[in-house]
Design an enzyme around this catalytic site. Structure first.
Site, PDB file in Angstrom:
ATOM      1  N   GLU A   1      16.839 -61.435  22.558  1.00  0.00           N
ATOM      2  CA  GLU A   1      15.714 -62.359  22.774  1.00  0.00           C
ATOM      3  C   GLU A   1      16.082 -63.538  23.655  1.00  0.00           C
ATOM      4  OE1 GLU A   1      13.620 -63.741  19.223  1.00  0.00           O
ATOM      5  OE2 GLU A   1      13.265 -65.648  20.220  1.00  0.00           O
TER       6      GLU A   1
ATOM      7  N   GLU B   1      17.822 -64.529  13.809  1.00  0.00           N
ATOM      8  CA  GLU B   1      18.344 -65.898  13.747  1.00  0.00           C
ATOM      9  C   GLU B   1      18.720 -66.342  12.327  1.00  0.00           C
ATOM     10  OE1 GLU B   1      15.661 -68.470  15.908  1.00  0.00           O
ATOM     11  OE2 GLU B   1      16.210 -67.551  17.817  1.00  0.00           O
TER      12      GLU B   1
END
Length: 475
Positions: free
Chosen positions: A326, A223
């Site tokens: 994810e 991220e």
């Protein structure tokens, strides 16, 4: 007179056609899991009938094995600190049950495992593998992981066998390498530490492989556009390209790790196309990048899932694999662990992402405790299996079963086939395994029963789809 090559091609075409016809003549097995049905993967059987031309009134799932797309090479989940710590609070028989439930042939049949390098939010505290200001990494030591994570990963590896694929992602470099001097709250990697941080990945790989766990791949950064209250580190697309192209990629290759699969982005679908086109426009970054990873959390902006962005990225970069790295349901509440919406979210995302071109799919934590943790910043979430460490009881959520309707039946190296439906409440994807076995996954998202025709090559299988259900048809 036909040449030998022509005769061989004719025989091959006949054998393929015969195999398809033989498949169609087989009795189909239908596995059903539904909201209002106690039994999971309930088995029924049916036969195909002639059905040359459906009408618009007929509810149908259309499958065409002549159109084959990406190869499926991995389905699995993450063994984080939280998963491993929870795991080792349980009795041995429950530990074995969890391993079998995920990695066993009669379980979800996972072959893909992700883990975190350095701590993440799903760790009990923040940690790194080196001492303060050790730029040369002379103190590098993964002793922290040897207590919980490594033993669990090795148990999973042993159960999976030869198809085991293992990759890792960093959430943050050590605080002293960053411009905010903090592992948490975003911040950026200082240019002066680009090479030290690249060396860090190599150290991690060497230590894990020294312990018998071959590393299949890694992502550059988890991220990279999220400034979180937990471990995080920000890179623009250009910065990720620079770090990969000038430091991480060459360092991996120099140390004999050219075979490691490097994944860029590893964040949400909303920016995947912009990130991929920008990062991979850098020739050096493109040289070292093998895949593009993404998560499903773009819905925090109140957007619907951006599946089209994945499909567009697939078209733009056919030489790179797409991997879902994810996803989980956030804001844990123990009273909601049996809520059917959990599984339906997984089903919708998995079906659409496979149809958009992904080759690999990875869930987030495979196991969490009764609080949805442990998590050192209180970011508690759901997992397919929740373990009540107070009682030793395991709770299988609907997530577990929706995942299983794909992972249990789609084998390694399967190919996705062409699939469409003609009703918006019926979504579907399909695959053909290496042995010719066809697997069609059908999800009824409505609160009403629906009868549909599974149509393939002029024949149809009539199936009753219960309200809020997922089915896998195998033939």
């Amino acid at each position: 007179m036909k040449t030998k090559t022509a005769i061989m091609l004719s025989l091959f075409a006949f054998s393929v056609g015969f195999a398809q016809h033989k498949n169609m003549a087989k009795e189909a097995r239908i596995y059903t899991t539904a909201k209002n049905q106690t039994e999971k993967f309930a088995l029924t059987k049916a036969n195909f009938q002639n059905f040359p031309q459906p009408t618009e009134r007929d509810i149908c799932v259309f499958v065409d094995p002549d159109f084959k797309y990406q190869k499926i090479t991995g389905i699995g989940g993450a063994i984080t600190d939280a998963s491993a710590e929870t795991f080792y609070k349980l009795p041995k028989d429950k530990q074995q049950e969890i391993i079998n439930a995920y990695f066993g042939e009669n379980g979800l049949n996972y072959n893909l495992v992700r883990t975190n390098m350095n701590s993440c939010d799903f760790s009990s505290d923040s940690y790194t593998y080196v001492q303060e200001n050790d730029k040369e990494l002379k103190t590098f030591n993964i002793q922290h992981d040897e207590k919980y994570k490594i033993p669990m990963i090795k148990w999973a590896q042993k159960t999976i066998g030869k198809d085991f694929k293992f990759y890792f992602s960093p959430w943050s470099p050590p605080a002293w390498m960053k411009d905010n001097n903090d592992m948490l709250h975003g911040g950026k990697l200082k240019k002066e530490y680009y090479q030290s941080w690249a060396n860090y990945y190599v150290k991690f790989i060497k230590e894990y492989e020294k312990r018998g766990m071959p590393v299949w791949g890694l992502s550059v950064q988890n991220e990279p556009m999220a400034t979180q209250i937990w471990e995080s580190c920000i890179y623009t697309a250009e910065e990720e390209a620079e770090f990969l192209g000038k430091n991480l990629g060459p360092t991996l290759w120099k140390n004999g790790y050219k075979d490691k699969k490097v994944i860029i982005w590893d964040h949400n679908r909303d920016l995947i196309y912009q990130r991929a086109t920008t990062t991979l426009a850098d020739q050096l970054a493109n040289k070292y990048a093998n895949g593009i990873g993404f998560h499903w959390y773009e819905t925090w902006t109140k957007s619907q899932p951006m599946f089209n962005n994945v499909e567009e990225t697939r078209r733009a970069f056919p030489d790179k694999f797409l991997i879902f790295t994810e996803g989980c349901v956030e804001k844990f509440n123990f009273k909601e662990i049996y809520d059917w919406r959990l599984g339906e979210l997984y089903g919708k995302n998995m079906i659409n992402d496979f149809n958009s071109g992904i080759s690999m799919w990875t869930d987030w934590n495979i196991l969490l405790d009764e609080a949805g943790g442990p998590n050192h910043v209180g970011n508690f979430c759901f997992a397919p299996i929740i373990a009540d460490t107070r009682t030793g009881e395991l709770h299988y959520t609907s997530e577990y079963y929706y995942i299983g309707h794909i992972s249990k039946f789609v084998k390694n190296n399967a190919r996705r086939m062409g699939t469409t439906t003609n009703r918006d409440h019926i979504i579907s994807t399909s695959f053909i395994n290496e042995n010719g076995e066809m697997v069609v996954v059908v999800m009824n998202t409505s609160s009403e029963e629906s009868k549909y025709n599974l149509w393939i090559e002029g024949k149809s299988l009539q199936v009753v789809s219960p309200a809020n259900s997922i089915q896998t048809v195998v033939f």
